[in-house]
Design a protein around this motif. Structure first.
Motif, PDB file in Angstrom:
ATOM      1  N   ARG C 251      46.923 192.645   8.203  1.00 50.56           N
ATOM      2  CA  ARG C 251      47.706 193.776   8.081  1.00 50.56           C
ATOM      3  C   ARG C 251      46.110 195.266   7.976  1.00 50.56           C
ATOM      4  O   ARG C 251      47.011 196.148   6.819  1.00 50.56           O
ATOM      5  N   GLN C 317      54.462 195.081  -4.845  1.00 50.36           N
ATOM      6  CA  GLN C 317      55.946 194.999  -4.207  1.00 50.36           C
ATOM      7  C   GLN C 317      55.578 193.778  -4.641  1.00 50.36           C
ATOM      8  O   GLN C 317      55.194 192.713  -4.746  1.00 50.36           O
ATOM      9  N   LEU C 319      59.054 190.971  -7.494  1.00 50.05           N
ATOM     10  CA  LEU C 319      60.684 191.009  -7.612  1.00 50.05           C
ATOM     11  C   LEU C 319      60.829 191.462  -8.970  1.00 50.05           C
ATOM     12  O   LEU C 319      60.125 191.038  -9.906  1.00 50.05           O
ATOM     13  N   PHE C 323      65.517 186.796 -10.859  1.00 47.09           N
ATOM     14  CA  PHE C 323      64.946 186.653  -9.677  1.00 47.09           C
ATOM     15  C   PHE C 323      66.096 185.800  -8.631  1.00 47.09           C
ATOM     16  O   PHE C 323      67.539 185.342  -9.516  1.00 47.09           O
TER      17      PHE C 323
ATOM     18  N   ALA D  90      58.169 188.707 -10.377  1.00 48.19           N
ATOM     19  CA  ALA D  90      57.894 187.815  -9.989  1.00 48.19           C
ATOM     20  C   ALA D  90      57.202 187.684  -9.001  1.00 48.19           C
ATOM     21  O   ALA D  90      56.883 189.177  -8.092  1.00 48.19           O
ATOM     22  N   ALA D  91      55.933 187.567  -7.950  1.00 45.81           N
ATOM     23  CA  ALA D  91      54.710 187.398  -6.953  1.00 45.81           C
ATOM     24  C   ALA D  91      55.760 187.823  -5.596  1.00 45.81           C
ATOM     25  O   ALA D  91      56.250 186.495  -5.620  1.00 45.81           O
ATOM     26  N   LEU D  92      55.573 188.285  -5.242  1.00 45.49           N
ATOM     27  CA  LEU D  92      56.199 188.160  -2.970  1.00 45.49           C
ATOM     28  C   LEU D  92      54.882 187.565  -2.568  1.00 45.49           C
ATOM     29  O   LEU D  92      53.845 187.942  -3.189  1.00 45.49           O
ATOM     30  N   PRO D  94      54.299 189.468   0.611  1.00 48.66           N
ATOM     31  CA  PRO D  94      54.711 190.316   1.610  1.00 48.66           C
ATOM     32  C   PRO D  94      54.628 190.660   2.764  1.00 48.66           C
ATOM     33  O   PRO D  94      54.397 191.391   4.242  1.00 48.66           O
ATOM     34  N   LEU D  95      52.831 189.975   2.789  1.00 50.46           N
ATOM     35  CA  LEU D  95      52.097 189.861   4.893  1.00 50.46           C
ATOM     36  C   LEU D  95      52.532 188.471   5.319  1.00 50.46           C
ATOM     37  O   LEU D  95      51.905 188.369   6.295  1.00 50.46           O
ATOM     38  N   SER D 148      50.406 192.435  -6.706  1.00 54.21           N
ATOM     39  CA  SER D 148      51.145 193.677  -6.889  1.00 54.21           C
ATOM     40  C   SER D 148      51.369 193.265  -8.639  1.00 54.21           C
ATOM     41  O   SER D 148      51.768 194.466  -9.261  1.00 54.21           O
TER      42      SER D 148
END
Ligand SMILES: [Zn+2]
Ligand SMILES: [Zn+2]
Lengths: 324, 324, 324, 324
Positions: C251, C317, C319, C323, D90-92, D94-95, D148
């Motif tokens: 992206r 980004q 959480l 959770f 917690a990790a996401l 995002p892409l 992140s």
């Protein structure tokens, strides 16, 4: 034509740290009547009138000859705007150093009543009022060296810039700290450095223009500390005088070693500015610092158009008779 | 003995010591008391001679003492000046200069930043230390460490011992002048107490580049000079061998600096010079440092700066109008 | 036309333009109106095709546009963005990096510091600009100029266009990482408004090193990427030719950056890309810059910093507990 | 002896910017019962017990093998003093980046319930309370990259240091910005840089220890910004991964290129500290910043004397069971 030329003030002074090339780099000789001038670099014979119209830049090789303080003032600041200050102190010979009193004697007979190679005042450049300093390398054969009077005048000029909220423009030309004042001479580096710290604290713009030569303690103090640093083409700009440098080298120096261009290449000079462009460049620079950039038309005409005073040293202190 | 220089004198003393040793050994072996008596007499004579000689040192003798091959260097003193020295390296820009060491330490439990110019004793070490000639990286490392000290309000102590700033091509390329000038400006405004101690050679701008401080102390037999005596003699008389005359003319001794108001205190050395008792010399330095640090630590940062600027601004001797 | 990349597309358009030109010339020569009609129809067709094509650009097309050989570089925009630009050179430490230009200028009379990464167009210029790969000197020059801006409270505008920081030995030796890191820290805390405009390639940390700012604008067809797509493909799939897939996965387009909240505004380019109308693109950039500078200039330094830190601290980004 | 050895976690991760040597530099193999360990560098077969007593430094060649976060904690901070925080986010993905969710899945099954390679907490080192961070290169095969969660945890740790007036000690080991989060990954450089700016503003000491590897965006942001920077011997410390570097070189790199020692030589690392000396070095460093240097006896015993936990990954989060 041995009798045709008269000698101009020697540029190869014996001041402290002036270890520039043994052969004077810029000795200028002229016909007694002043009709002709010989370029100190390429030897071209130039009409003195043309030579002076060109601000003593050789039309043939571009060599920028050294200027007196009065020439510099006349060719840089707005006509008649220079108001000198700082001659209310006088040099001493604190160490009783050999020959120093003789040089100070020479200074005391200065036709302008000046007390040091550093000449300070206020002036306008393209309408921008500033504190203006210029070092006269020729003064009392002291090679623009930094003694106690130099340091004090520098500081007072900086103080004036701070109290009157004016930018400080300084043209450097110096052999370094003044040997004849011993440690007091060296300490002028600390004093001018501290003075620049005070300028910085007060956020007063400090702009240096390095001219031939700016070496030794001068470069290692006030001359390297400008917010913006310009230099004239081909000036000798270095810590070590060339003689010292030649002895010390373990590495072959490049062709342009210890010149403005060398220092520019290595990131220490913002821009090498030909003499005829310095007034407009300073004007724009001061306008940037003043809060708005003037368009070119608002500044004074290019200094090449200003006729220099017939005899530079005869120009009045306030520049009232300078120019046309 | 009048014209004897320090090296010849030390040779004579060494011969006396040899004789004393021989007498003592013979006396012990042969259990005779007259040898012991002779030895004691010679010892007394030796001490008298030393006292007399050191009472009449010429400036050039001070030069020789300051440059003495056995004179303690920064790293010789540091273990006696501080505890838990952690040397920090590098300027975070280009390299790590062996001619300038520095780091974190404590003086009787109080944290200080310690910085010292460093010569080398054997050939390998001399090369590593560049013979004490400091390069741009050294000045920039010093500044980084000083700024670390300022950030955390730790006092800064510098030990000065250099023949001068490095004059070679690489140093000119990397802005040796800029590096020194930059330090002069920044040291003037550091918001933490600073003390410089000249322990050996205070060589020109190369020394000053770490010696702008609230207090400047000088070891009794250190020198502080605007230019090396040989360089001065070269310029004045085109004869570098006239260094002794130049040393006299320039007033380069600790006493001269004190008299001129440019050194705040002279730290006494043991008879014969610091190399006769490095630990004792270190103790004397440490005592003086702690006394001055105590005084300076009592000041608020703004009072400290006001005092420092008053001092720096006062450097110089000149006449003020109206002139006599 | 679906799978056509931007370069093939431009070739096709160029052929159409050639055809249109021929038709027009023939029509004029032969004074026939049907040729003119045909040409108009082809022109319409060409514009439709372009619009369609640009409506469906793939991320890889954006990469090709951002790197387009005709795409305007910083120095192409600067004359249209500002008046009286005076380029300042050098980092005052080591050198002057041609891949990063900067200086003083005015935007509608208001002084700004302008800094831009600079690629070269012909081979000689490319070498001078190091193909846009910025060296430590470049980042340090940028920081010096930013600090000049901060000292005098001038806003700072940076133009970002680099494939990345220079990865060569010399740059590692001189601390390319330190230089970027240092800038990230200092730019976060500059007490003056800052705007970064990504005008071409926003290449990783090499771009970020001058792109931490109050506002980040992106030209419509610029890219901003954590790693070059080819590099990403190498790591992910051991196949650098899969750059197009990596471009998609990462992206990297202006729209993506805007959607992620990492670009504040997209500046529209003319149809076909900035190289079809550099002056028009500059006008659009200038309009956006002035709008944002007006907003930022209304803030006090502390409000400005609070806003900037809030922004920088919000990057990311994740959480938060509890959770889902 | 193919079945004799079991594989340890691979060190050659495929995270963004981890372009270290294709052959894993530190793969350690051990007898199933763990009796023997093979040095990843020189291949020496070592008793695992001795190897762990030596803090995983090869007794033969001195190679410092990579450590897990728990090993680092156990061997650096005072026994039982580590109190972890920061796992409440917690990790996401995002892409929706290829394979990223699988890695995050791996992370979610971390036996310690950790959310990222960056482990943060408070701890004491030689009695000095500090915020302590350590990057686990092995975590979820993500090579200690900065996503992140990394940035947020770094910032929260720095915030804690500021609000509780504690120094911040961070052990780095990272492949750089996390490619899988695209521009959000790159922006963690800006975020950690801003965080260090806030530490600096609050005059909180920030001490980095660079371990193998510290490359790419990590070195170009938080890892280069310590007030003091230490590094383990032989660690890969560089901007460009070695593969990238090999492609880019126009100049032959030196033998120690991109190692701790190379960076030290070039002035970017204060001191290369062997693993067994790091605790005492940090303890003294923290004491310097705390206001008084402790004598060596006041600090904890040299960590070589501390028996490591039998199974590093089994050490409880608070270190209560660490040590002997
Ligand atoms: Zn000429
Ligand atoms: Zn080994």
């Amino acid at each position: 034509m041995p009798d045709w030329f008269r000698r101009r003030p020697r540029e190869d002074q014996d001041g402290a740290n002036d270890k520039s090339a043994p052969a004077p780099a810029s000795v200028v000789e002229a016909v007694p009547e002043g009709t002709f001038t010989k370029c100190a670099k390429c030897g071209a014979i130039l009409f003195t009138k043309d030579f002076e119209r060109d601000l003593k830049v050789c039309a043939k090789c571009g060599h920028h000859h050294r200027l007196t303080a009065d020439e510099r003032i006349a060719w840089t600041v707005d006509e008649g705007s220079f108001v000198e200050f700082g001659n209310d102190i006088a040099a001493l010979d604190p160490l009783g150093f050999p020959e120093y009193s003789r040089k100070l004697e020479l200074g005391r007979s200065d036709p302008n009543g000046r007390n040091d190679g550093l000449v300070t005042g206020t002036a306008q450049i393209g309408g921008n009022l500033c504190v203006f300093g210029v070092v006269d390398f020729f003064y009392a054969r002291l090679a623009g060296t930094m003694g106690s009077v130099f340091g004090e005048k520098f500081m007072r000029a900086a103080d004036k810039a701070i109290t009157e909220n004016l930018p400080f423009v300084l043209f450097c030309a110096s052999g370094g700290a003044r040997m004849q004042e011993g440690l007091l001479g060296l300490m002028q580096m600390a004093k001018t450095g501290a003075s620049v710290a005070q300028l910085a604290e007060a956020r007063i713009p400090y702009i240096c223009v390095l001219t031939d030569p700016t070496i030794g303690g001068a470069l290692a103090s006030y001359a390297s500390l400008g917010d913006v640093i310009y230099a004239e083409p081909g000036a000798n700009v270095a810590l070590a005088g060339t003689r010292v440098a030649q002895q010390a080298q373990t590495q072959k120096p490049p062709a342009n070693y210890q010149t403005s261009e060398f220092q520019w290449e290595h990131g220490f000079i913002d821009k090498v500015v030909p003499r005829k462009e310095i007034a407009i460049t300073l004007s724009r620079t001061l306008t940037f610092f003043a809060g708005g950039i003037a368009s070119q038309t608002e500044t004074k005409a290019s200094p090449v158009l200003v006729t220099p005073p017939d005899s530079p040293t005869a120009a009045k202190r306030n520049g009232a008779e300078g120019g046309h | 003995m009048e014209d004897m220089n320090i090296l010849e004198f030390e040779q004579a003393i060494a011969e006396l010591n040899l004789e004393i040793g021989k007498l003592r050994t013979a006396a012990q072996r042969e259990r005779r008391s007259d040898g012991e008596v002779q030895a004691n007499a010679l010892e007394k004579r030796r001490d008298e001679l030393t006292t007399q000689f050191f009472a009449r040192l010429e400036p050039w003798d001070e030069v020789l003492l300051a440059r003495h091959k056995d004179r303690p260097y920064s790293l010789d003193y540091i273990p006696f000046l501080t505890e838990d020295f952690i040397e920090l390296h590098g300027d975070r820009l280009f390299g790590d200069d062996g001619a300038l060491v520095g780091g974190m330490a404590a003086m009787s439990g109080d944290p200080v930043i310690l910085i010292g110019q460093q010569k080398g004793r054997d050939l390998k070490e001399r090369q590593k230390r560049n013979f004490g000639y400091v390069r741009p990286e050294g000045y920039r490392k010093a500044l980084r460490l000083m700024q670390l000290g300022e950030k955390f309000r730790r006092p800064i102590v510098t030990l000065v011992d250099t023949p001068g700033a490095d004059p070679n091509v690489g140093s000119e390329e990397r802005g040796i002048s800029e590096a020194i000038a930059h330090n002069l400006r920044e040291m003037a405004a550091l918001r933490t107490p600073t003390i410089a101690v000249i322990i050996g050679e205070g060589g020109s701008g190369g020394a000053l580049g770490i010696a702008v401080a609230d207090r400047v102390l000088m070891l009794e037999h250190s020198i502080y000079s605007v230019i090396a005596p040989e360089g001065c003699a070269s310029i004045l008389w085109r004869d570098p061998s006239r260094g002794p005359d130049a040393a006299k003319a320039m007033r380069i001794t600790a006493k001269d600096a004190k008299r001129l108001g440019l050194a705040d205190e002279i730290v006494t050395e043991p008879l014969g010079g610091a190399h006769h008792d490095p630990e004792g010399t270190a103790a004397a330095i440490r005592e003086a440092l702690q006394r001055h640090l105590n005084e300076l630590s009592a000041l608020s940062p703004s009072a400290l700066l006001a005092q420092r600027f008053a001092k720096l601004r006062g450097f110089g001797q000149f006449l003020s109008a109206p002139f006599a």
